[in-house]
Design a protein around this motif. Structure first.
Motif, mmCIF file in Angstrom:
data_model
loop_
_atom_site.group_PDB
_atom_site.id
_atom_site.type_symbol
_atom_site.label_atom_id
_atom_site.label_comp_id
_atom_site.label_asym_id
_atom_site.label_seq_id
_atom_site.Cartn_x
_atom_site.Cartn_y
_atom_site.Cartn_z
ATOM 1 N N HIS A 4 11.558 3.424 -56.933
ATOM 2 C CA HIS A 4 12.106 2.676 -55.802
ATOM 3 C C HIS A 4 11.638 3.321 -54.501
ATOM 4 C CE1 HIS A 4 15.186 5.739 -54.816
ATOM 5 N NE2 HIS A 4 15.153 5.975 -56.126
ATOM 6 N N TYR A 5 11.687 2.518 -53.435
ATOM 7 C CA TYR A 5 11.309 2.985 -52.098
ATOM 8 C C TYR A 5 12.334 2.462 -51.108
ATOM 9 C CZ TYR A 5 6.688 3.886 -54.142
ATOM 10 O OH TYR A 5 5.650 4.352 -54.919
ATOM 11 N N GLU A 6 12.435 3.145 -49.972
ATOM 12 C CA GLU A 6 13.288 2.679 -48.883
ATOM 13 C C GLU A 6 12.723 3.195 -47.570
ATOM 14 O OE1 GLU A 6 17.222 4.200 -49.308
ATOM 15 O OE2 GLU A 6 16.540 6.136 -50.037
ATOM 16 N N GLY A 7 13.339 2.774 -46.463
ATOM 17 C CA GLY A 7 12.870 3.215 -45.154
ATOM 18 C C GLY A 7 11.737 2.358 -44.638
ATOM 19 N N GLU A 8 11.007 2.907 -43.665
ATOM 20 C CA GLU A 8 9.968 2.162 -42.957
ATOM 21 C C GLU A 8 8.591 2.385 -43.570
ATOM 22 O OE1 GLU A 8 10.992 0.177 -40.299
ATOM 23 O OE2 GLU A 8 12.913 0.813 -41.126
ATOM 24 N N ARG A 9 7.919 1.296 -43.910
ATOM 25 C CA ARG A 9 6.516 1.286 -44.314
ATOM 26 C C ARG A 9 6.176 2.294 -45.424
ATOM 27 N NH1 ARG A 9 2.851 0.437 -38.874
ATOM 28 N NH2 ARG A 9 4.104 -1.236 -37.951
ATOM 29 N N PHE B 293 13.178 -6.974 -54.125
ATOM 30 C CA PHE B 293 12.924 -6.714 -52.714
ATOM 31 C C PHE B 293 14.218 -6.945 -51.930
ATOM 32 C CE2 PHE B 293 8.934 -7.900 -54.656
ATOM 33 C CZ PHE B 293 8.075 -6.928 -54.177
ATOM 34 N N GLU B 294 14.693 -5.901 -51.258
ATOM 35 C CA GLU B 294 15.951 -5.956 -50.513
ATOM 36 C C GLU B 294 15.758 -5.767 -49.010
ATOM 37 O OE1 GLU B 294 18.278 -2.872 -52.271
ATOM 38 O OE2 GLU B 294 18.499 -3.917 -54.201
ATOM 39 N N GLY B 295 14.655 -5.165 -48.603
ATOM 40 C CA GLY B 295 14.424 -4.876 -47.190
ATOM 41 C C GLY B 295 13.629 -5.967 -46.496
ATOM 42 N N LYS B 296 13.622 -5.943 -45.171
ATOM 43 C CA LYS B 296 12.958 -6.961 -44.371
ATOM 44 C C LYS B 296 11.431 -6.828 -44.419
ATOM 45 C CE LYS B 296 16.632 -7.004 -40.860
ATOM 46 N NZ LYS B 296 16.900 -6.740 -39.428
ATOM 47 N N TYR B 297 10.777 -7.960 -44.263
ATOM 48 C CA TYR B 297 9.344 -8.068 -43.987
ATOM 49 C C TYR B 297 8.458 -7.293 -44.982
ATOM 50 C CZ TYR B 297 12.038 -8.279 -39.607
ATOM 51 O OH TYR B 297 13.009 -8.505 -38.663
ATOM 52 N N PRO B 298 8.693 -7.340 -46.280
ATOM 53 C CA PRO B 298 7.902 -6.491 -47.186
ATOM 54 C C PRO B 298 6.421 -6.821 -47.241
ATOM 55 C CG PRO B 298 9.292 -8.008 -48.424
ATOM 56 C CD PRO B 298 9.734 -8.086 -47.000
ATOM 57 N N PHE B 299 6.034 -8.094 -47.109
ATOM 58 C CA PHE B 299 4.616 -8.464 -47.211
ATOM 59 C C PHE B 299 4.167 -9.125 -45.914
ATOM 60 C CE2 PHE B 299 5.993 -8.565 -51.692
ATOM 61 C CZ PHE B 299 4.970 -7.867 -52.313
ATOM 62 N N TRP B 300 3.646 -8.378 -44.988
ATOM 63 C CA TRP B 300 3.081 -8.930 -43.759
ATOM 64 C C TRP B 300 1.625 -8.504 -43.653
ATOM 65 C CZ3 TRP B 300 5.998 -9.588 -38.556
ATOM 66 C CH2 TRP B 300 7.177 -10.322 -38.757
ATOM 67 N N HIS B 301 0.787 -9.425 -43.196
ATOM 68 C CA HIS B 301 -0.636 -9.147 -42.965
ATOM 69 C C HIS B 301 -1.304 -8.636 -44.248
ATOM 70 C CE1 HIS B 301 -0.192 -9.749 -38.621
ATOM 71 N NE2 HIS B 301 0.901 -9.022 -38.706
ATOM 72 N N ASN B 302 -1.056 -9.348 -45.335
ATOM 73 C CA ASN B 302 -1.664 -8.999 -46.615
ATOM 74 C C ASN B 302 -2.721 -10.011 -47.004
ATOM 75 O OD1 ASN B 302 0.033 -6.846 -46.774
ATOM 76 N ND2 ASN B 302 1.173 -7.530 -48.555
ATOM 77 N N ASP B 303 -3.645 -9.595 -47.867
ATOM 78 C CA ASP B 303 -4.679 -10.488 -48.371
ATOM 79 C C ASP B 303 -4.811 -10.288 -49.874
ATOM 80 O OD1 ASP B 303 -6.712 -12.248 -48.722
ATOM 81 O OD2 ASP B 303 -8.231 -11.095 -47.638
ATOM 82 N N GLY B 304 -4.399 -11.283 -50.624
ATOM 83 C CA GLY B 304 -4.528 -11.232 -52.067
ATOM 84 C C GLY B 304 -3.367 -10.524 -52.729
ATOM 85 N N PHE B 305 -2.359 -11.303 -53.162
ATOM 86 C CA PHE B 305 -1.248 -10.662 -53.864
ATOM 87 C C PHE B 305 -0.605 -11.626 -54.841
ATOM 88 C CE2 PHE B 305 -0.037 -12.258 -49.833
ATOM 89 C CZ PHE B 305 1.333 -12.487 -49.754
ATOM 90 N N VAL B 306 -0.119 -11.041 -55.939
ATOM 91 C CA VAL B 306 0.494 -11.788 -57.033
ATOM 92 C C VAL B 306 1.922 -11.306 -57.187
ATOM 93 C CG1 VAL B 306 0.440 -12.256 -59.512
ATOM 94 C CG2 VAL B 306 -1.708 -12.107 -58.223
ATOM 95 N N VAL B 307 2.861 -12.259 -57.270
ATOM 96 C CA VAL B 307 4.284 -11.937 -57.425
ATOM 97 C C VAL B 307 4.791 -12.685 -58.653
ATOM 98 C CG1 VAL B 307 6.565 -12.057 -56.369
ATOM 99 C CG2 VAL B 307 4.555 -11.604 -54.942
#
Length: 287
Positions: free
Chosen positions: A8-13, A48-62
């Motif tokens: 898991h991760y938390e915090g900014e970026r 995903f619980e935090g804001k804005y997890p995928f911004w300015h991305n290219d090529g992703f699968v969820v």
């Protein structure tokens, strides 16, 4: 591709500007922009619980993921997304994106979702609380779709929808080149100010539908009793296999129906004011 699993991760970026990652069973806790400026990302069974997890991305699968309500505005300014078997509880998803494919996705709180997106494909997608869904979208293909929410598809261009149930006031306003097949459209003020709206095998309900429309085409459609005061100031070619409860001041074209209730042609009709109203049984024309 680097594997990141069971963590898991938390915090900014926490994963800012990383590339070629496969995330499996990973939780992104409260924070912002966990995967900003990334490319070639796969997320499987992630939360995903935090804001804005995928911004300015290219090529992703969820795949098989959960975006909680806290993950609002999760996917913006990104390209080439494939999302399958995912629950999106967060509002304001997908903005300014190019290349989106959603399949088997549920969006129970889809407020202000899919704005300014291009080249979008949806299959087996269910939307609730979807006010202002699809604003200024282009090149959209949808099949097997259910939605509840008002003001949908406003200012969209080049849209094809099949096998849908759309419950939406003010749907398809100011659209251009939209075709809807084999669908149910429920809601007031459908398709106002549209251009080249084509409805094929559709059921229409709600007051004052299809007014101010330019080059409207209806093929083998039905209209319910509450679809009154239809076609005001519209240019239309319509074949309707049901009664039409009331028609008001259509501008030009032809409407063929089983029967007509009230026909309102008054001093406010706009030129050329020559729309023909015909019956299926004997092609009687009402002037």
């Amino acid at each position: 591709m680097e594997l990141i699993k069971d963590t898991h991760y938390e915090g900014e970026r926490p994963l800012f500007a990383t590339h070629n990652l496969h995330l499996e069973n990973v939780t992104i806790h409260t924070g912002e922009s966990a995967l900003k400026e990334c490319s070639n990302i796969e997320a499987v069974n992630c939360r995903f619980e935090g804001k804005y997890p995928f911004w300015h991305n290219d090529g992703f699968v969820v795949k098989n993921c959960l975006f909680t309500e806290g993950a609002r505005a999760a996917l913006w300014y990104s390209n080439n997304l494939q999302m399958t078997d995912t629950l999106v509880e967060a509002p304001k998803m997908f903005r300014e994106m190019d290349g989106i494919r959603l399949e088997n996705v549920q969006l129970p709180y889809a407020l202000e979702t899919l704005w300014f997106c291009r080249n979008v494909e949806l299959k087996n997608v269910k939307v609730d609380k979807g006010d202002y869904l699809f604003v200024h979208g282009e090149n959209i293909r949808i099949d097997d779709f259910e939605m509840n929410g008002n003001y949908s598809f406003q200012y969209c261009k080049n849209v094809e929808i099949r096998n849908a149930v759309i419950n939406s006031k003010d749907a398809f306003w100011n659209t251009e080149n939209v075709t809807v097949y084999d669908s149910v459209l429920n809601g007031e003020y459908l398709g106002w100010h549209s251009r080249n709206l084509r409805l094929v095998n559709c059921k229409i309900s709600g007051t004052q539908p299809l007014c101010y429309a330019h080059d409207l085409i209806m093929e083998n459609c039905t209209m319910t009793e509450d679809a009154d005061l239809a076609f005001e100031y519209s240019s239309v070619q319509a074949t309707i296999h049901s009664p039409v409860h009331s028609v008001k001041n259509p501008r030009t074209g032809s409407i063929t129906a089983e029967s007509f209730g009230a026909i309102i042609l008054d001093e406010n009709i706009k030129a050329p004011g020559n729309c023909e109203l015909k019956l299926w049984d004997d092609q009687t024309c009402f002037d």
